[in-house]
Design an enzyme around this catalytic site. Structure first.
Site, short mmCIF file in Angstrom:
data_model
loop_
_atom_site.label_atom_id
_atom_site.label_comp_id
_atom_site.label_asym_id
_atom_site.label_seq_id
_atom_site.Cartn_x
_atom_site.Cartn_y
_atom_site.Cartn_z
N GLY B 148 46.41 -8.41 5.40
CA GLY B 148 46.22 -9.79 5.81
C GLY B 148 45.20 -9.88 6.94
O GLY B 148 44.88 -8.88 7.59
N CYS B 149 44.70 -11.08 7.16
CA CYS B 149 43.67 -11.25 8.19
C CYS B 149 44.25 -11.06 9.59
O CYS B 149 43.70 -10.31 10.40
CB CYS B 149 43.01 -12.63 8.05
SG CYS B 149 44.17 -14.00 7.87
N TYR B 150 45.38 -11.72 9.87
CA TYR B 150 45.99 -11.53 11.19
C TYR B 150 46.33 -10.05 11.43
O TYR B 150 46.00 -9.50 12.48
CB TYR B 150 47.24 -12.39 11.34
CG TYR B 150 46.99 -13.87 11.57
CD1 TYR B 150 46.29 -14.31 12.68
CD2 TYR B 150 47.50 -14.83 10.70
CE1 TYR B 150 46.08 -15.67 12.91
CE2 TYR B 150 47.29 -16.20 10.93
CZ TYR B 150 46.58 -16.60 12.04
OH TYR B 150 46.37 -17.95 12.27
#
Lengths: 345, 345, 345, 345
Positions: B148-150
């Protein structure tokens, strides 16, 4: 490999040139100059420009440059360009000048909008760098006066119609809108975030300096004096430009004539795209590209033609077209180094 | 040449993949699928994507795809990915899945945040695609669960410090901020222009689904159960993500230890850059790139460490890291197709 | 009618004061001063300020002002305020100072962050203008040191919990984000539209001058030395501020204790609103108002409390709170002139 | 006290009306209706609208409303308004309709742009609510068709010049630009943050529904059939509208004639301001106000007149003008409740 220098590399146009030349498969960036950041690397100035730690901004010392470069892009203010161009040419360095100094054939037109021209004789040798229109002359030139961003967005859609006599030359209006990067990196109240954000305004109504540039090119191609109405506006976004152009068709002109003319001028051009009927371009469609998208509306009854054109003011409106011109000058295809795919965001 | 398919090509992540693969010198885009736009070309869907008139969105028909592609990127919603991955693998198509479905080693952790997992046995074979950390395992894998980006923006700066015991595992906070593109192309009130523009807010405080993903990876590497405090926020901009991470140094840790550890993990990495003391990154420094920039502050007295990391959520946070993983899988250098220079604007 | 003067009326805070006082039913704007625009009317400077053609910016001539005004707001840079305040008080003009000069009780704390204080004796007389907390002292004062924007957004949610012993004083983090107007009207590279737009960054990590201001007030109320971790960030929007605050509950503290404490401190306050469980504020909820909205999350297991507070940095963070303090000083209800309804856009 | 109802209170125009009526000294908000949020309070729907917990959205039950209100604002879609207006009038409730349903005198013009009109007889009784132009008729009316935002920004500057014969009626172009709030609160791809942000485009070129509305009013006042060229564009900002209007002066018209005519029409108007020569308005100058600012350029040689007008599309372009019309209807001065000072941000 083309050895390239960029003067004024720390401005927004200069740094776009650095980006394009760095990504170019047939060119090598050999020197950058900057008044404000002499001795600093581009990575120091722009943290986003990684890997340029060894590219140090130097003085514009022509003798030194002539040992290292074949061509120089001048991303300098007008007047400053003029001070260097004659000597650059003497040293056999080809020049693509992004200032206004060599855009005009007529020194008087230049001087009415800017200041005394100090190398008028070169105006006859310089070529106006509107790539699609002046390709043949650019090929043979050592000095290109790269067009302004507004003129590019207006001339590309207008010239074919005017040259083919499809529109009346006496009633041309361009309502043009530019992103804030067009105003450059220098600080000014109008580019302060809190002033530009969530606002929009017209400026220099009736007297923007791009007007005589547009008029000269239009007049040359229609063989009569043309005086357009041009109103620039400031958009609350960083990159991009849209011109909405209002003209009148000449008697007998049909929608199909317009479409066929565009097809004949631009059908094979990689960077100009004519949109289908009822389709109009958005700035987001060309941001980050060297493209100009053009859509038009034809009112059969009133003969009104409404043309909407968009470009990225920093690319087709400045650095991108300059690199396209370099490609032309060096016998490369126009797209070389300019054809990476750009997504919607 | 690597023959590539992209499933879900009409979403923001999918279209970034299309862009990257199209610009990639060693990969060929052979097929795109889209539920919503079946039968349409990418140029129809995204006017900015010129030259894709012949790339028509098709159904995800694995048998047909298996004749044409070596690898597929799944830019699909979680749960939808799971429905296809086992069959794709049976047909010898390598998979880089950008949904959450194969990011977890522990099916229970996945199920607590998402839903029942229908191919749990594959969780042991899939590799978490945090490229710099799992490069060796990615090389040997057929199934990559792309982070995921986070998690990417948090794990890259944290993992080296945790693995080397430089920070306490029991007191980790990440205050993270993402651009609106992270919410995808689907319409929702919170992504309506008038709602997001000129505003900013925290959301899913205490229960964002990326939390268990981050916790699992941190726990594996520190060999103890870790539970971070993670608060995501929505920034009024399109692309980019910044995480401000607050941790405590263990006894005896010095600023120099931190810098040396980062140097040892990332000194040779093309996409992770550790900034000099007193220098912090901005989203504009990495927008349009696959990079993660990291700056940190060390308070000698309180042992507080403040780390600021930035990525482009659509690139290092999604499509860019996915292509980096493809490069690793196929024995290319990580930068292949990902190293074009990006300017400041 | 309260006769009001505003010094520094041409800055963003000054002009907000002009707006508020002009809309105030019990105050009359009698004089404005400006260094940069002396002799100009406010309508000249700000075309949006119509009807101010006769309000001409004058010098800060205290003798002249003392004939005309009861109270003056100083929207001046720190240090400049100090040069005028002693004389203003001698002339019986009440002062609400929006600079940092009279916010501190401890001259040393001030001097460590700013410069030598030239009227230290007044620090004992001045009151910190956090209206809800210091209302009683403000009523009786002639000199109010109006709080900084960041401190307001942090102290309002923290003070009740600290005073009541609900949170640990040794582990307080505030991750705060401000709109660009917080940087004022002066031009700087970081507030150039093209630099701030579509970007986001932390700044002054570990050493912002609002830190000692926050620490002093927190320490006074918790009767021990407090040193918070404070990281400010710059948001790409014009108005608004959000602080995400991380604290630990003391043993025995329950979620209900927190809610009840907030209720007891702020239940009757017109400008502080505690949100329901699982609800968090956005900047758009308070933009254009004098309000502070506070939402919080309590993790029963870890004792972590996450508080999110929002204000309009130019109103509750500056001009609005200053007018609230004027109302208190003159025995009016806090809301006078500050309670117009604000819509969502 | 005027007892007011607002139908469609949960849209952007509706909620602006709620704000204005709540801040109005002579009006009381007695009822709000909403289809989508029936039973909810305005504070539930819009967290920024504090203090409205007891104002519950109800059905549009005219019988019930007639006991409680003197006037109703209809912020409803066109066609929906028509379904209620005849009954509202029967119940002696005055109506200010913000849809297009009662803006036209000519049912055919309405029907060509919208749909069959179901209460044509009322078109003769309804008054077009362009306050400055139709004040006398509005005073005596029970039904006001409140103008569209684009028409307001175009008609206010054009009507005086056309009525006085200063401009040619056969060559009128308006290039108009609107903020995104003009598209309402409903979700659509073009108002998704990522699509509108950093972009700009023309839309409905040649066929926007406001064109016949503009043409009808212009034709009535110039006593001939007028057909303007109108191109709307979408700006990446929330509130505000700017029209750049291109017309030709009739023979003998001087710049002074134009200025004097504007002075005579608008010199005493509180909400229309004619700017000095060489001065042009920005959207930020009127955002949050009920004002229309107008600047113009006159080219003596070509007889071209370029007019730039700005309004806040939600205020003078919708809710603000509607309240101005209510004031006129009830014999109050136009400014009542509309004259709070607005700062530059």
């Amino acid at each position: 490999m083309i050895n390239v220098g960029i003067a004024g590399a720390s401005g927004y146009t200069g740094v776009e040139l650095v980006k394009l030349i760095s990504n170019h498969p047939k060119a090598k960036l050999c020197a950058v100059t900057s008044n404000s950041y002499k001795g600093k690397s581009l990575t120091d100035i722009f943290p986003s420009m990684r890997g340029f730690d060894n590219l140090i901004c130097e003085d514009l010392d022509i003798k030194s440059l002539s040992q290292r470069i074949d061509i120089i892009f001048l991303a300098l203010p007008h007047k400053v360009s003029m001070e260097h161009v004659p000597t650059l040419l003497e040293h056999k360095i080809k020049v693509i000048d992004l200032s206004a100094d060599y855009r005009f054939a007529d020194a008087k037109a230049y001087e009415s909008a800017y200041q005394t021209h100090t190398s008028k004789h070169l105006l006859q040798k310089s070529v106006y760098g509107l790539s699609e229109i002046y390709r043949d002359r650019i090929k043979a030139s050592n000095l290109v006066g790269n067009p302004g961003c507004y003129p590019t967005s207006i001339l590309l859609p207008l010239l074919p119609l005017l040259k083919e006599g499809l529109v009346r030359p006496d009633d041309i209006i361009s309502d043009s809108k530019s992103g804030v990067s067009g105003a450059g990196r220098s600080l000014s109240p109008s580019t302060h975030f809190c002033e530009a954000n969530e606002s929009f305004n017209a400026y220099k109504v009736g007297n923007h300096r791009h007007t005589p540039e547009i008029n000269e090119i239009l007049s040359i191609h229609s063989q009569q004096e043309i005086s357009i109405t041009f109103v620039p506006h400031l958009l609350p976004l960083t990159r991009g430009m849209l011109s909405t152009i209002y003209v009148r068709a000449t008697n007998g002109t049909s929608e199909n004539d317009i479409r066929k003319t565009y097809q004949s001028y631009y059908g094979d051009e990689p960077f100009v795209r004519i949109l289908d009927k009822d389709t109009y371009p958005a700035i987001s469609h060309v941001k980050g590209t060297n493209c100009c998208d053009i859509g038009f509306y034809f009112n059969q009854k009133t003969k009104q033609i409404i043309i909407v054109s968009v470009i990225d003011n920093l690319l087709k409106g400045a650095a991108g077209q300059a690199v396209q011109n370099m490609n032309i000058l060096f016998g490369l295809t126009d797209e070389t180094g300019l054809n990476s795919v750009q997504g919607p965001l």
